[in-house]
Design a protein around this motif. Structure first.
Motif, short mmCIF file in Angstrom:
data_model
loop_
_atom_site.label_atom_id
_atom_site.label_comp_id
_atom_site.label_asym_id
_atom_site.label_seq_id
_atom_site.Cartn_x
_atom_site.Cartn_y
_atom_site.Cartn_z
N LEU A 130 -23.79 35.76 -27.70
CA LEU A 130 -25.19 35.40 -27.56
C LEU A 130 -25.70 34.51 -28.69
CD1 LEU A 130 -27.61 35.83 -25.71
CD2 LEU A 130 -28.23 37.80 -27.11
N VAL A 131 -25.27 34.75 -29.90
CA VAL A 131 -25.75 33.97 -31.05
C VAL A 131 -25.41 32.48 -30.91
CG1 VAL A 131 -25.52 33.64 -33.53
CG2 VAL A 131 -25.86 35.93 -32.61
N PRO A 132 -24.16 32.09 -30.60
CA PRO A 132 -23.90 30.66 -30.41
C PRO A 132 -24.63 30.06 -29.22
CG PRO A 132 -21.85 31.84 -30.73
CD PRO A 132 -22.92 32.87 -30.58
N LEU A 133 -24.82 30.85 -28.17
CA LEU A 133 -25.54 30.36 -27.01
C LEU A 133 -27.01 30.07 -27.34
CD1 LEU A 133 -25.38 29.73 -24.00
CD2 LEU A 133 -26.02 32.10 -23.56
N ILE A 134 -27.63 30.94 -28.10
CA ILE A 134 -29.02 30.72 -28.51
C ILE A 134 -29.11 29.49 -29.42
CG2 ILE A 134 -30.90 31.67 -29.91
CD1 ILE A 134 -30.16 34.41 -28.78
N TYR A 135 -28.17 29.32 -30.34
CA TYR A 135 -28.16 28.14 -31.22
C TYR A 135 -28.01 26.87 -30.38
CZ TYR A 135 -27.09 24.79 -34.81
OH TYR A 135 -27.11 23.68 -35.62
N LEU A 136 -27.13 26.90 -29.39
CA LEU A 136 -26.92 25.74 -28.54
C LEU A 136 -28.20 25.37 -27.79
CD1 LEU A 136 -24.87 23.71 -27.35
CD2 LEU A 136 -24.47 25.36 -25.53
N VAL A 137 -28.91 26.35 -27.29
CA VAL A 137 -30.17 26.08 -26.58
C VAL A 137 -31.20 25.47 -27.54
CG1 VAL A 137 -32.12 27.19 -25.44
CG2 VAL A 137 -29.80 27.81 -24.79
N ILE A 138 -31.30 26.00 -28.75
CA ILE A 138 -32.25 25.47 -29.73
C ILE A 138 -31.88 24.04 -30.13
CG2 ILE A 138 -33.09 25.74 -32.10
CD1 ILE A 138 -32.87 28.79 -31.65
N ALA A 139 -30.59 23.78 -30.36
CA ALA A 139 -30.14 22.44 -30.76
C ALA A 139 -30.38 21.43 -29.64
CB ALA A 139 -28.67 22.47 -31.14
N ILE A 140 -30.07 21.79 -28.42
CA ILE A 140 -30.28 20.87 -27.30
C ILE A 140 -31.77 20.62 -27.10
CG2 ILE A 140 -30.07 20.65 -24.79
CD1 ILE A 140 -27.29 21.87 -25.05
N GLY A 141 -32.59 21.64 -27.30
CA GLY A 141 -34.04 21.45 -27.20
C GLY A 141 -34.56 20.47 -28.24
N ALA A 142 -34.04 20.57 -29.47
CA ALA A 142 -34.46 19.64 -30.53
C ALA A 142 -34.03 18.22 -30.21
CB ALA A 142 -33.87 20.08 -31.87
N ILE A 143 -32.81 18.06 -29.71
CA ILE A 143 -32.32 16.72 -29.36
C ILE A 143 -33.13 16.15 -28.21
CG2 ILE A 143 -30.34 15.47 -28.42
CD1 ILE A 143 -28.56 17.47 -29.99
N GLN A 144 -33.45 16.96 -27.22
CA GLN A 144 -34.23 16.49 -26.08
C GLN A 144 -35.64 16.07 -26.51
OE1 GLN A 144 -34.80 19.31 -22.92
NE2 GLN A 144 -35.31 17.71 -21.46
N GLU A 145 -36.26 16.85 -27.40
CA GLU A 145 -37.59 16.50 -27.87
C GLU A 145 -37.58 15.15 -28.59
OE1 GLU A 145 -41.17 18.43 -30.53
OE2 GLU A 145 -39.11 18.88 -31.08
N GLN A 146 -36.59 14.92 -29.45
CA GLN A 146 -36.49 13.67 -30.17
C GLN A 146 -36.18 12.50 -29.22
OE1 GLN A 146 -36.78 13.46 -33.76
NE2 GLN A 146 -37.56 15.53 -33.52
N THR A 147 -35.38 12.77 -28.19
CA THR A 147 -35.08 11.74 -27.20
C THR A 147 -36.34 11.34 -26.44
OG1 THR A 147 -32.84 12.61 -26.95
CG2 THR A 147 -33.63 11.18 -25.20
N PHE A 148 -37.14 12.32 -26.04
CA PHE A 148 -38.41 12.01 -25.39
C PHE A 148 -39.31 11.21 -26.32
CE2 PHE A 148 -38.16 15.95 -22.45
CZ PHE A 148 -37.43 15.23 -21.53
N GLY A 149 -39.33 11.56 -27.60
CA GLY A 149 -40.15 10.84 -28.56
C GLY A 149 -39.70 9.39 -28.72
N ALA A 150 -38.40 9.16 -28.82
CA ALA A 150 -37.88 7.80 -28.96
C ALA A 150 -38.19 6.98 -27.71
CB ALA A 150 -36.38 7.82 -29.23
N GLU A 151 -38.03 7.59 -26.54
CA GLU A 151 -38.31 6.89 -25.30
C GLU A 151 -39.79 6.56 -25.18
OE1 GLU A 151 -39.48 6.06 -21.39
OE2 GLU A 151 -39.97 7.98 -22.28
N ALA A 152 -40.65 7.49 -25.53
CA ALA A 152 -42.10 7.24 -25.48
C ALA A 152 -42.50 6.16 -26.46
CB ALA A 152 -42.87 8.53 -25.77
N ALA A 153 -41.92 6.18 -27.64
CA ALA A 153 -42.25 5.16 -28.64
C ALA A 153 -41.84 3.78 -28.15
CB ALA A 153 -41.56 5.48 -29.96
N ALA A 154 -40.63 3.65 -27.62
CA ALA A 154 -40.17 2.34 -27.14
C ALA A 154 -41.06 1.83 -26.00
CB ALA A 154 -38.72 2.43 -26.67
#
Length: 151
Positions: A27-51
């Motif tokens: 469970l611990v690595p799975l929770i970390y993976l979800v948090i990391a992917i969420g952070a990457i997705q948020e930054q991707t949305f931000g970069a796309e919105a900025a462009a």
């Protein structure tokens, strides 16, 4: 009556303990993976919105000075809203067809926004946070009016 056991160990109750231990280990690595992917997705949305928004304000601006001011304001707002690291955000602008001045009337502008997403819980020791950062890039294309810069 139960058949006699050959070993002298009593295994009653160990299945629940094993289930809990294995569950936590998985469970611990799975929770970390979800948090990391969420952070990457948020930054991707931000970069796309900025462009996208920078390309729009440049294409709709009446002149280069107004375009620069508006694009800086849009970038500051996007960095604040999406939590982008201002030091890692890079914006580049190119035009097609290649003109002497970019942007200019009638050209198509391409805005590229790049940034790096630092993974959560990675320590800053020896620059690990920078070396494990995930690069994110977004592009947006917008046609500039033929009347751009005339008014």
């Amino acid at each position: 009556m139960h058949p006699p056991r050959l070993s002298g160990k009593n295994d009653e109750g160990s299945a629940a303990l094993e289930f809990i231990a294995v569950g936590v280990i998985l469970l611990v690595p799975l929770i970390y993976l979800v948090i990391a992917i969420g952070a990457i997705q948020e930054q991707t949305f931000g970069a796309e919105a900025a462009a996208r928004h920078i390309a729009r304000v440049i294409a709709r601006a009446p002149d280069a000075a107004t375009a620069a001011d508006r694009s800086d304001a849009v970038l500051a707002g996007i960095v604040d809203e999406y939590g982008l690291d201002e030091d890692t955000v890079d914006v580049s602008l190119s035009c097609a067809p290649s003109a002497a001045e970019c942007p200019s009337a009638g050209t198509t502008i391409v805005v590229t926004v790049t940034t790096r997403v630092r993974l959560p819980l990675v320590p800053e020791v020896l620059g690990l946070d920078r070396s494990t950062a995930v690069p994110v890039q977004a592009e947006a294309v917008q046609k500039v009016s033929r009347l751009w810069g005339t008014g």
